[in-house]
Design an enzyme around this catalytic site. Structure first.
Site, mmCIF file in Angstrom:
data_model
loop_
_atom_site.group_PDB
_atom_site.id
_atom_site.type_symbol
_atom_site.label_atom_id
_atom_site.label_comp_id
_atom_site.label_asym_id
_atom_site.label_seq_id
_atom_site.Cartn_x
_atom_site.Cartn_y
_atom_site.Cartn_z
ATOM 1 N N CYS A 35 -5.489 5.876 8.003
ATOM 2 C CA CYS A 35 -4.758 5.083 7.224
ATOM 3 C C CYS A 35 -4.241 4.190 7.848
ATOM 4 O O CYS A 35 -2.944 4.592 8.526
ATOM 5 C CB CYS A 35 -4.124 5.889 5.929
ATOM 6 N N CYS A 82 -4.665 -2.604 2.694
ATOM 7 C CA CYS A 82 -5.305 -1.545 3.461
ATOM 8 C C CYS A 82 -5.310 -1.906 4.859
ATOM 9 O O CYS A 82 -5.986 -2.802 5.479
ATOM 10 C CB CYS A 82 -6.436 -1.322 2.956
ATOM 11 N N GLY A 83 -4.585 -1.214 5.701
ATOM 12 C CA GLY A 83 -4.411 -1.554 7.382
ATOM 13 C C GLY A 83 -5.747 -1.657 8.167
ATOM 14 O O GLY A 83 -6.017 -2.367 8.935
ATOM 15 N N THR A 84 -6.516 -0.435 7.796
ATOM 16 C CA THR A 84 -7.863 -0.371 8.391
ATOM 17 C C THR A 84 -8.725 -1.499 8.031
ATOM 18 O O THR A 84 -9.728 -2.001 8.669
ATOM 19 C CB THR A 84 -8.491 1.162 8.268
ATOM 20 N N ASN A 141 -2.114 1.448 7.035
ATOM 21 C CA ASN A 141 -0.642 1.255 6.582
ATOM 22 C C ASN A 141 0.055 2.718 6.734
ATOM 23 O O ASN A 141 1.175 2.533 6.821
ATOM 24 C CB ASN A 141 -0.696 0.822 5.152
ATOM 25 N N ASN A 144 -6.527 10.434 -0.175
ATOM 26 C CA ASN A 144 -6.514 9.479 -1.175
ATOM 27 C C ASN A 144 -6.025 9.656 -2.515
ATOM 28 O O ASN A 144 -5.783 10.822 -2.792
ATOM 29 C CB ASN A 144 -7.753 8.918 -1.213
ATOM 30 N N ASN A 168 0.756 -1.104 -0.042
ATOM 31 C CA ASN A 168 -0.006 -0.120 -0.118
ATOM 32 C C ASN A 168 0.906 1.248 0.022
ATOM 33 O O ASN A 168 1.539 1.679 0.973
ATOM 34 C CB ASN A 168 -0.813 0.036 1.316
ATOM 35 N N GLU A 223 -10.611 0.478 -2.131
ATOM 36 C CA GLU A 223 -10.487 1.664 -1.180
ATOM 37 C C GLU A 223 -11.360 2.658 -1.777
ATOM 38 O O GLU A 223 -11.201 2.964 -3.047
ATOM 39 C CB GLU A 223 -9.090 1.897 -0.876
ATOM 40 N N ARG A 224 -12.016 3.257 -0.655
ATOM 41 C CA ARG A 224 -12.589 4.539 -1.193
ATOM 42 C C ARG A 224 -11.467 5.472 -1.658
ATOM 43 O O ARG A 224 -10.675 5.873 -0.940
ATOM 44 C CB ARG A 224 -13.450 4.985 0.015
HETATM 45 N N1 LIG Z 1 -8.999 4.845 1.555
HETATM 46 C C1 LIG Z 1 -9.216 4.905 2.682
HETATM 47 C C2 LIG Z 1 -8.112 5.520 3.390
HETATM 48 C C3 LIG Z 1 -6.762 4.789 3.387
HETATM 49 C C4 LIG Z 1 -6.712 3.716 4.113
HETATM 50 C C5 LIG Z 1 -5.368 2.875 4.154
HETATM 51 N N2 LIG Z 1 -4.970 2.335 2.980
HETATM 52 C C6 LIG Z 1 -5.080 1.780 5.382
HETATM 53 O O1 LIG Z 1 -4.162 1.423 5.155
HETATM 54 O O2 LIG Z 1 -5.926 1.862 6.163
HETATM 55 C C7 LIG Z 1 -10.563 5.736 3.263
HETATM 56 O O3 LIG Z 1 -10.876 6.643 2.335
HETATM 57 O O4 LIG Z 1 -11.050 5.709 4.322
#
Ligand SMILES: N[C@@H](CCC[C@H](N)C(=O)O)C(=O)O
EC number: 5.1.1.7
Length: 274
Positions: A85, A216-218, A87, A76, A11, A207-208
């Site tokens: 985010c 995507c860590g979250t 990661n 983003n 990521n 991902e949004r």
């Molecule tokens: N696209 C996500 C934000 C980024 C998340 C990320 N890649 C992660 O690692 O958590 C959003 O718009 O919420």
């Protein structure tokens, strides 16, 4: 303007050091930087700014960030702003440590989802305290292959975690998922996942604001929370196309552990006033 490039399980992010908040970073400039053909390329931008110089009010969930010296201003790839985010914050901490901008191996990073405590482990992994994921009931998304049901999970940002009884490898995540605006007023990151082996999940994500990414860590925390029986703790290895992370879930919340690397540094020659 200087930049660095880093990634956590592939990521990848353009890192912009802007300690004193001098940069007026517009969505068009973020999209141009993240462009993989005409720009540097990345899933998002991490602006490294002193919290005191951020220039935006920190209230609600973000209020606990006020005391942090450094703030991760996350964008983003399409230029939209995100709260958190998982990661990115691990890469951000690696960047601060390698540049000598923090002392020691523990750092508190401000984010729009609140303070996140990060530890740089001896083996090179970076672990972040992700807070308590909130399960918010059922939801669905329409993907190119059809409607997908899942669980809405809040990890400081919105997710739909869709459990499958087969590997997510073949799911078409190429298009923008269609979401119900009442279920997801802020949009959502959509994960598809399955249990690959006891204690191991396999996940892919759209991902949004960035489309399909390699991690995507979250999202990894969201699927771990969705896979865990309510009220129980668990440790999950989560495999993503870009590698593997570990999630520890207990009564205090979730911790996310995995690699984070800075791979390049250079000078931005593009016009960021676009
Ligand atoms: N696209 C996500 C934000 C980024 C998340 C990320 N890649 C992660 O690692 O958590 C959003 O718009 O919420």
């Amino acid at each position: 303007m200087r930049f660095a490039k880093g990634h956590g399980t592939e990521n990848d992010f353009v890192i912009l050091p802007d300690p004193d908040g001098a940069l007026d970073l517009r969505p068009t400039a973020v999209a141009a930087l993240c462009d993989r053909r005409a720009g540097i390329g990345g899933d998002g931008v991490l602006r490294v700014v002193r919290t005191a110089a951020l220039g935006e009010p920190l209230s609600g969930a973000a209020a606990s960030s006020t005391e942090c010296e450094w703030f991760m201003d996350y964008r983003n790839a399409d230029g939209s702003i995100a709260e958190m985010c998982g990661n990115g914050v691990r890469v951000f901490a690696r960047y601060l440590a390698e540049r000598g901008m923090v002392a020691g191996r523990e750092v508190s990073v401000g984010t729009r989802a609140g303070e996140r405590r990060v530890v740089l482990e001896d083996n090179g992994d970076v672990t972040v305290d992700m807070g308590r994921p909130e399960l918010r009931g059922e939801g669905s998304a329409v993907l190119p292959g059809g409607k997908m049901a899942g669980i809405r999970v809040w990890v400081g940002n919105p997710h739909l975690a869709c459990r499958l009884d087969h590997s997510p490898a073949a799911v078409d995540l190429s298009g923008q998922p269609e979401l119900d605006a009442e279920e997801f007023p802020e949009g959502a990151n959509v994960e598809v996942f399955s249990v690959a082996a006891p204690g191991t999940l396999e996940m892919r994500v759209n991902e949004r604001g960035s489309g399909e990414t390699r991690s995507c860590g979250t999202g990894i925390v969201a699927v771990a929370a969705a896979a865990t029986p309510p009220g129980e703790g668990a440790t999950w290895r989560v495999r993503v196309p870009g590698g593997e992370c570990v999630v520890y879930l207990d009564a205090d919340g979730a911790r996310l552990r995995g690699p984070a690397a800075i791979v390049a540094e250079g000078e931005v020659l593009m016009d960021l006033e676009v």
